[in-house]
Design a protein around this motif. Sequence first.
Motif, PDB file in Angstrom:
ATOM      1  N   THR A 110       0.813  -1.301   0.064  1.00  0.00           N
ATOM      2  CA  THR A 110      -0.012  -0.105   0.060  1.00  0.00           C
ATOM      3  C   THR A 110       0.931   1.232   0.048  1.00  0.00           C
ATOM      4  O   THR A 110       0.425   2.335  -0.407  1.00  0.00           O
ATOM      5  N   ALA A 111       1.985   1.161   0.234  1.00  0.00           N
ATOM      6  CA  ALA A 111       2.957   2.365   0.480  1.00  0.00           C
ATOM      7  C   ALA A 111       4.313   2.052  -0.043  1.00  0.00           C
ATOM      8  O   ALA A 111       5.186   2.133   0.633  1.00  0.00           O
ATOM      9  N   PRO A 112       4.213   1.923  -1.377  1.00  0.00           N
ATOM     10  CA  PRO A 112       5.742   1.368  -1.861  1.00  0.00           C
ATOM     11  C   PRO A 112       7.158   2.651  -1.754  1.00  0.00           C
ATOM     12  O   PRO A 112       7.877   2.220  -1.432  1.00  0.00           O
ATOM     13  N   ALA A 113       6.549   3.905  -2.038  1.00  0.00           N
ATOM     14  CA  ALA A 113       7.445   4.719  -1.577  1.00  0.00           C
ATOM     15  C   ALA A 113       7.871   5.168  -0.255  1.00  0.00           C
ATOM     16  O   ALA A 113       9.087   5.358  -0.063  1.00  0.00           O
ATOM     17  N   THR A 114       7.062   4.883   0.498  1.00  0.00           N
ATOM     18  CA  THR A 114       7.312   5.080   1.979  1.00  0.00           C
ATOM     19  C   THR A 114       8.190   3.666   2.511  1.00  0.00           C
ATOM     20  O   THR A 114       9.384   3.737   3.112  1.00  0.00           O
ATOM     21  N   ALA A 115       7.824   2.474   1.888  1.00  0.00           N
ATOM     22  CA  ALA A 115       8.874   1.525   2.072  1.00  0.00           C
ATOM     23  C   ALA A 115      10.398   1.530   1.468  1.00  0.00           C
ATOM     24  O   ALA A 115      11.238   1.156   2.096  1.00  0.00           O
ATOM     25  N   ARG A 116      10.299   2.094   0.290  1.00  0.00           N
ATOM     26  CA  ARG A 116      11.385   2.340  -0.291  1.00  0.00           C
ATOM     27  C   ARG A 116      12.449   3.252   0.703  1.00  0.00           C
ATOM     28  O   ARG A 116      13.664   2.980   0.616  1.00  0.00           O
ATOM     29  N   LEU A 117      11.857   4.267   0.954  1.00  0.00           N
ATOM     30  CA  LEU A 117      12.699   5.339   1.750  1.00  0.00           C
ATOM     31  C   LEU A 117      13.174   4.790   3.082  1.00  0.00           C
ATOM     32  O   LEU A 117      14.227   4.645   3.438  1.00  0.00           O
ATOM     33  N   LEU A 118      12.316   3.824   3.577  1.00  0.00           N
ATOM     34  CA  LEU A 118      12.567   3.168   5.168  1.00  0.00           C
ATOM     35  C   LEU A 118      13.499   2.319   4.762  1.00  0.00           C
ATOM     36  O   LEU A 118      14.589   1.978   5.453  1.00  0.00           O
ATOM     37  N   HIS A 119      13.477   1.635   3.656  1.00  0.00           N
ATOM     38  CA  HIS A 119      14.654   0.394   3.117  1.00  0.00           C
ATOM     39  C   HIS A 119      16.033   0.980   3.084  1.00  0.00           C
ATOM     40  O   HIS A 119      16.863   0.357   3.550  1.00  0.00           O
ATOM     41  N   ARG A 120      16.001   2.190   2.471  1.00  0.00           N
ATOM     42  CA  ARG A 120      17.342   2.627   2.215  1.00  0.00           C
ATOM     43  C   ARG A 120      17.942   3.276   3.664  1.00  0.00           C
ATOM     44  O   ARG A 120      19.061   2.953   3.918  1.00  0.00           O
ATOM     45  N   LEU A 121      17.180   3.601   4.460  1.00  0.00           N
ATOM     46  CA  LEU A 121      17.767   3.952   5.940  1.00  0.00           C
ATOM     47  C   LEU A 121      17.958   2.741   6.660  1.00  0.00           C
ATOM     48  O   LEU A 121      18.892   2.895   7.196  1.00  0.00           O
ATOM     49  N   PHE A 122      17.261   1.789   6.504  1.00  0.00           N
ATOM     50  CA  PHE A 122      17.471   0.349   6.944  1.00  0.00           C
ATOM     51  C   PHE A 122      18.915  -0.094   6.788  1.00  0.00           C
ATOM     52  O   PHE A 122      19.867  -0.270   7.504  1.00  0.00           O
ATOM     53  N   GLU A 123      19.333  -0.042   5.177  1.00  0.00           N
ATOM     54  CA  GLU A 123      20.467  -0.467   4.949  1.00  0.00           C
ATOM     55  C   GLU A 123      21.789   0.339   5.432  1.00  0.00           C
ATOM     56  O   GLU A 123      22.854  -0.062   5.586  1.00  0.00           O
ATOM     57  N   ASP A 124      21.474   1.598   5.290  1.00  0.00           N
ATOM     58  CA  ASP A 124      22.490   2.739   5.732  1.00  0.00           C
ATOM     59  C   ASP A 124      22.685   2.641   7.188  1.00  0.00           C
ATOM     60  O   ASP A 124      24.055   2.572   7.632  1.00  0.00           O
TER      61      ASP A 124
END
Length: 226
Positions: free
Chosen positions: A65-79
């Motif tokens: 339901t929120a692909p951009a939100t998930a994408r933003l958080l995923h980059r933060l997760f990896e960093d």
Amino acid sequence: EAVAPPPSQGSNADIADKAASQALRRYENTDRWLLATSHAEVRTPFALQHFDCALGVRFTPQDNTAPATARLLHRLFEDAEAASTLVKMRQFRARPVGDDAERQACQTVSPAGRNSASYPSGSATVGAAYGAAMAAIAPDSAPAALEIGQQIAVSRAICGMHYPADVRAGMALGQAIFEQASRSPEFAADLAQARSELAVLRARQQTNPGCAAERNALAMSQDLQL
């Protein structure tokens, strides 16, 4: 640079930190412990659900339901994972569940996991970064979003996976990671889309039925200072 070395083994700071960790055992097998068990999942997109109640929505990762939100958080997760791992390589500090083989954890922990490095807390780093990101996505709910990010971090100490100093260091690192990431064009683009996704989700007026239980669990540790 955002993270100082851990307390020296046997120092007054180390002794006080470990005593504070022992005091957190009062939460074992309580509702706050169950919430900490939930907070152990910080991978995206599943972690979005930790912010349901703070933002007044219902994230449904299985429906994307929120692909951009998930994408933003995923980059933060990896960093956050990469940065905390690098800091852990500088100087080893054992986990509470590593120092005490009888210490209960709120998740399944392998022997290797018990003996892995504790400082700084990678999950606290992730949680703080997530909270800052969600606050940026939903400025009207910023205090609540930041609080959930902090509580994800606090949960790691309650779980016996990290000492309080490990959590504090992770939170500081997570904030620094968010501030650096927020200056990128990719972040700005995803932030705009994430705000649009949030508006759509709020318009649906669907909420998480577990919010009352979450409030009750958080109330148990509302005066807790790490």
